[in-house]
Design a protein around this motif. Structure first.
Motif, PDB file in Angstrom:
ATOM      1  N   TRP A 119     -30.840   1.544   3.013  1.00 31.65           N
ATOM      2  CA  TRP A 119     -29.534   2.134   2.728  1.00 31.65           C
ATOM      3  C   TRP A 119     -29.062   3.033   3.871  1.00 31.65           C
ATOM      4  O   TRP A 119     -29.865   3.755   4.464  1.00 31.65           O
ATOM      5  CB  TRP A 119     -29.583   2.986   1.450  1.00 31.65           C
ATOM      6  N   GLU A 120     -27.786   2.988   4.139  1.00 29.10           N
ATOM      7  CA  GLU A 120     -27.192   3.919   5.090  1.00 29.10           C
ATOM      8  C   GLU A 120     -26.875   5.232   4.378  1.00 29.10           C
ATOM      9  O   GLU A 120     -26.689   5.267   3.161  1.00 29.10           O
ATOM     10  CB  GLU A 120     -25.892   3.336   5.666  1.00 29.10           C
ATOM     11  N   ASN A 121     -26.805   6.309   5.149  1.00 28.45           N
ATOM     12  CA  ASN A 121     -26.408   7.591   4.576  1.00 28.45           C
ATOM     13  C   ASN A 121     -24.977   7.508   4.064  1.00 28.45           C
ATOM     14  O   ASN A 121     -24.141   6.813   4.649  1.00 28.45           O
ATOM     15  CB  ASN A 121     -26.490   8.704   5.619  1.00 28.45           C
ATOM     16  N   ILE A 122     -24.709   8.199   2.966  1.00 31.51           N
ATOM     17  CA  ILE A 122     -23.340   8.257   2.443  1.00 31.51           C
ATOM     18  C   ILE A 122     -22.919   9.716   2.319  1.00 31.51           C
ATOM     19  O   ILE A 122     -23.752  10.610   2.209  1.00 31.51           O
ATOM     20  CB  ILE A 122     -23.208   7.546   1.079  1.00 31.51           C
ATOM     21  N   ASP A 123     -21.634   9.946   2.358  1.00 32.22           N
ATOM     22  CA  ASP A 123     -21.096  11.291   2.177  1.00 32.22           C
ATOM     23  C   ASP A 123     -20.910  11.556   0.692  1.00 32.22           C
ATOM     24  O   ASP A 123     -20.110  10.879   0.033  1.00 32.22           O
ATOM     25  CB  ASP A 123     -19.749  11.444   2.904  1.00 32.22           C
ATOM     26  N   ASN A 124     -21.646  12.512   0.175  1.00 35.04           N
ATOM     27  CA  ASN A 124     -21.522  12.865  -1.236  1.00 35.04           C
ATOM     28  C   ASN A 124     -20.445  13.922  -1.420  1.00 35.04           C
ATOM     29  O   ASN A 124     -20.374  14.877  -0.639  1.00 35.04           O
ATOM     30  CB  ASN A 124     -22.854  13.402  -1.765  1.00 35.04           C
ATOM     31  N   PRO A 125     -19.614  13.762  -2.428  1.00 42.44           N
ATOM     32  CA  PRO A 125     -18.567  14.767  -2.660  1.00 42.44           C
ATOM     33  C   PRO A 125     -19.170  16.089  -3.109  1.00 42.44           C
ATOM     34  O   PRO A 125     -20.276  16.132  -3.655  1.00 42.44           O
ATOM     35  CB  PRO A 125     -17.725  14.137  -3.778  1.00 42.44           C
ATOM     36  N   GLU A 126     -18.440  17.166  -2.872  1.00 42.65           N
ATOM     37  CA  GLU A 126     -18.865  18.477  -3.340  1.00 42.65           C
ATOM     38  C   GLU A 126     -18.952  18.450  -4.869  1.00 42.65           C
ATOM     39  O   GLU A 126     -18.023  17.996  -5.542  1.00 42.65           O
ATOM     40  CB  GLU A 126     -17.852  19.530  -2.899  1.00 42.65           C
ATOM     41  N   PRO A 127     -20.065  18.897  -5.449  1.00 39.05           N
ATOM     42  CA  PRO A 127     -20.159  18.895  -6.920  1.00 39.05           C
ATOM     43  C   PRO A 127     -19.046  19.722  -7.557  1.00 39.05           C
ATOM     44  O   PRO A 127     -18.584  20.717  -6.988  1.00 39.05           O
ATOM     45  CB  PRO A 127     -21.534  19.533  -7.176  1.00 39.05           C
ATOM     46  N   ILE A 128     -18.629  19.307  -8.731  1.00 42.06           N
ATOM     47  CA  ILE A 128     -17.580  20.019  -9.468  1.00 42.06           C
ATOM     48  C   ILE A 128     -18.053  21.434  -9.762  1.00 42.06           C
ATOM     49  O   ILE A 128     -19.189  21.664 -10.153  1.00 42.06           O
ATOM     50  CB  ILE A 128     -17.275  19.274 -10.790  1.00 42.06           C
ATOM     51  N   LYS A 129     -17.169  22.397  -9.564  1.00 42.64           N
ATOM     52  CA  LYS A 129     -17.514  23.796  -9.814  1.00 42.64           C
ATOM     53  C   LYS A 129     -17.541  24.063 -11.316  1.00 42.64           C
ATOM     54  O   LYS A 129     -16.908  23.375 -12.099  1.00 42.64           O
ATOM     55  CB  LYS A 129     -16.517  24.721  -9.116  1.00 42.64           C
ATOM     56  N   GLY A 130     -18.263  25.106 -11.698  1.00 46.03           N
ATOM     57  CA  GLY A 130     -18.371  25.466 -13.106  1.00 46.03           C
ATOM     58  C   GLY A 130     -19.775  25.896 -13.444  1.00 46.03           C
ATOM     59  O   GLY A 130     -20.738  25.520 -12.766  1.00 46.03           O
ATOM     60  N   ASP A 131     -19.901  26.706 -14.477  1.00 45.01           N
ATOM     61  CA  ASP A 131     -21.202  27.228 -14.903  1.00 45.01           C
ATOM     62  C   ASP A 131     -21.554  26.628 -16.251  1.00 45.01           C
ATOM     63  O   ASP A 131     -20.948  26.950 -17.275  1.00 45.01           O
ATOM     64  CB  ASP A 131     -21.140  28.761 -14.994  1.00 45.01           C
ATOM     65  N   TRP A 132     -22.540  25.759 -16.273  1.00 44.12           N
ATOM     66  CA  TRP A 132     -22.920  25.069 -17.507  1.00 44.12           C
ATOM     67  C   TRP A 132     -23.358  26.045 -18.587  1.00 44.12           C
ATOM     68  O   TRP A 132     -23.162  25.786 -19.785  1.00 44.12           O
ATOM     69  CB  TRP A 132     -24.037  24.063 -17.226  1.00 44.12           C
ATOM     70  N   TYR A 133     -23.951  27.199 -18.205  1.00 43.89           N
ATOM     71  CA  TYR A 133     -24.495  28.132 -19.191  1.00 43.89           C
ATOM     72  C   TYR A 133     -23.403  28.741 -20.063  1.00 43.89           C
ATOM     73  O   TYR A 133     -23.623  29.040 -21.241  1.00 43.89           O
ATOM     74  CB  TYR A 133     -25.279  29.248 -18.501  1.00 43.89           C
ATOM     75  N   LEU A 134     -22.217  28.911 -19.525  1.00 40.49           N
ATOM     76  CA  LEU A 134     -21.136  29.522 -20.281  1.00 40.49           C
ATOM     77  C   LEU A 134     -20.750  28.678 -21.495  1.00 40.49           C
ATOM     78  O   LEU A 134     -20.208  29.194 -22.474  1.00 40.49           O
ATOM     79  CB  LEU A 134     -19.918  29.735 -19.375  1.00 40.49           C
ATOM     80  N   ASN A 135     -21.051  27.372 -21.445  1.00 38.77           N
ATOM     81  CA  ASN A 135     -20.767  26.488 -22.582  1.00 38.77           C
ATOM     82  C   ASN A 135     -21.958  26.338 -23.524  1.00 38.77           C
ATOM     83  O   ASN A 135     -21.821  25.801 -24.619  1.00 38.77           O
ATOM     84  CB  ASN A 135     -20.363  25.096 -22.071  1.00 38.77           C
ATOM     85  N   LYS A 136     -23.123  26.809 -23.098  1.00 42.72           N
ATOM     86  CA  LYS A 136     -24.337  26.646 -23.895  1.00 42.72           C
ATOM     87  C   LYS A 136     -24.768  27.950 -24.565  1.00 42.72           C
ATOM     88  O   LYS A 136     -25.098  27.978 -25.743  1.00 42.72           O
ATOM     89  CB  LYS A 136     -25.473  26.133 -23.002  1.00 42.72           C
ATOM     90  N   GLY A 137     -24.797  29.021 -23.787  1.00 47.14           N
ATOM     91  CA  GLY A 137     -25.222  30.301 -24.337  1.00 47.14           C
ATOM     92  C   GLY A 137     -26.714  30.366 -24.577  1.00 47.14           C
ATOM     93  O   GLY A 137     -27.498  29.534 -24.108  1.00 47.14           O
ATOM     94  N   LYS A 138     -27.120  31.359 -25.371  1.00 42.01           N
ATOM     95  CA  LYS A 138     -28.538  31.665 -25.532  1.00 42.01           C
ATOM     96  C   LYS A 138     -29.317  30.617 -26.317  1.00 42.01           C
ATOM     97  O   LYS A 138     -30.551  30.673 -26.359  1.00 42.01           O
ATOM     98  CB  LYS A 138     -28.686  33.046 -26.177  1.00 42.01           C
ATOM     99  N   GLU A 139     -28.627  29.650 -26.916  1.00 44.13           N
ATOM    100  CA  GLU A 139     -29.342  28.575 -27.609  1.00 44.13           C
ATOM    101  C   GLU A 139     -30.231  27.794 -26.640  1.00 44.13           C
ATOM    102  O   GLU A 139     -31.193  27.137 -27.048  1.00 44.13           O
ATOM    103  CB  GLU A 139     -28.343  27.621 -28.260  1.00 44.13           C
TER     104      GLU A 139
END
Length: 407
Positions: free
Chosen positions: A349-369
């Motif tokens: 495989w040749e190298n590919i340019d990966n897009p910047e991951p989408i911003k956001g904090d997964w923990y804010l949707n999960k919480g202490k659970e």
């Protein structure tokens, strides 16, 4: 193409009983090895009082969401880390090597060695798409879709985790915590108190489990739930066949007195479930660090065998970086000429340019659970998968043979 393309499918079906005899014979030997192997951990548990303390600290999440004031010396650290991440996040080979370099310097960061081996497996899975194992099983379009999925997941985890490792290095060097800078790199606030506790106590188990939880949630919406990968990877019949037959393992090559290197590891099942992925990560951690001989031999293997992406790195009697030498199956336990093609990553495989991951904090949707995922895990009853993997190779090629016959 599968290794059976020169003979009829019926001939090979007739030979199945003889082909499986070595598997049955070696099963008893495996059970004996597993029973006699010393285990330094019986389970993976973390002090409940500590977890309660960390959970309480997350109540004051606002202190982590305030605008971050970056001091002049910290700006230099941030820029150096961003430069290093870009430099090392080129492909699976550079990422895998970077993880090992971190572990060599800071062996208390267990996750770095675990990530090295999981990343090695990711590279092997990438090259399988162009080798004997899967090239006759997938169309070129499917190969590209699978590779893109594996590459994006591998790159996204590195994009999130490697800055954390480099911030720890800076903290060690300067004898002060830089954990407050984690959000600058898009890292979840969930990891700030975890790293602060680790810098204070060097609790390797806490950090490793927290990073497993963090990274699997980081890729959940960004990669796994992405509708393109759902359609072009998870919903394909090829993926569902592998799931149904439990044909995917994460492998830890280790040596014994046998002339053939044995393999420890764990099956990957129900990958689309984030909690199951976390559980598999914890099981792999138990095997790699909770069994002294596995840790010793795997670490030796990692240092002595630079990752190329080819499965020849651990089983040269079965796999070849060059073209297939012959197509006659021999047992995984028999030394002979390699007959299965397993190219290097740079050849596949040749190298590919990966897009910047989408911003956001997964923990804010999960919480202490999310803290329920720290619950204790017992050491797996079985850890040596040499026979299982050998059987999987045979079954994958039989499935490919059926496909080729029907095409």
């Amino acid at each position: 193409m599968g290794i059976f393309r020169r003979s009829t499918l019926l001939e090979h079906i007739a030979q199945i009983p003889n082909k499986m005899i070595p598997y049955v014979k070696k099963k008893l030997e495996t059970l004996g090895i597993e029973k006699s192997t010393e285990k330094s951990w019986s389970d993976l548990s973390i002090d409940q009082e500590l977890l309660d303390k960390l959970k309480e600290s997350m109540d004051d999440i606002n202190k982590y969401t305030n605008p971050i004031v970056i001091l002049p010396n910290e700006k230099k650290i941030v820029q150096e880390i961003k430069t290093s991440v870009r430099k090392e996040n080129v492909n699976n080979l550079t990422r895998t090597s970077a993880y090992l370099k971190v572990f060599n310097k800071y062996p208390e960061v267990h996750w770095a060695l675990l990530a090295h081996f999981v990343s090695r497996n990711g590279g092997w899975n990438m090259t399988d798409l162009k080798g004997s194992i899967l090239s006759g099983f997938l169309s070129e379009r499917a190969q590209k879709s699978y590779f893109t999925f594996l590459e994006r997941a591998n790159a996204a985890i590195f994009h999130d985790a490697y800055p954390q490792l480099l911030l720890y290095e800076a903290s060690r060097r300067d004898k002060k915590s830089y954990s407050h800078l984690l959000p600058v790199f898009g890292v979840s606030k969930f990891m700030i108190p975890i790293w602060e506790e680790f810098i204070r106590s060097k609790n390797s188990k806490l950090l490793t489990v927290a990073l497993i939880i963090n990274e699997q949630h980081y890729i959940e919406e960004r990669i796994v739930q992405n509708h393109i990968f759902q359609e072009n990877v998870f919903n394909t019949w090829q993926y569902q066949v592998q799931e149904a037959f439990h044909l995917v393992h994460v492998l830890f090559p280790y040596a014994t007195k046998s002339s053939i290197r044995r393999i420890a590891g764990h099956k990957v099942v129900n990958f689309r479930n984030v909690e199951e992925r976390v559980n598999i990560g914890k099981q792999l951690y138990l095997i790699l660090f909770g069994i002294p001989v596995i840790y010793k031999e795997c670490y030796f293997f990692a240092k002595e065998n630079p990752h190329t992406g080819s499965r020849e790195d651990y089983w040269p009697h079965m796999f070849s970086k060059g073209e297939q030498i012959k197509e006659e199956w021999h047992s995984c336990w028999d030394k002979g000429k390699p007959f299965m093609y397993s190219p290097t990553l740079t050849h596949a495989w040749e190298n590919i340019d990966n897009p910047e991951p989408i911003k956001g904090d997964w923990y804010l949707n999960k919480g202490k659970e999310i803290f329920k995922l720290f619950e204790s895990n017992s050491m797996p009853g079985s850890f040596d998968v040499t026979n299982e993997y050998c059987k999987d190779l045979y079954e994958m090629n039989m499935i490919a043979a059926v496909k080729n016959t029907l095409d």
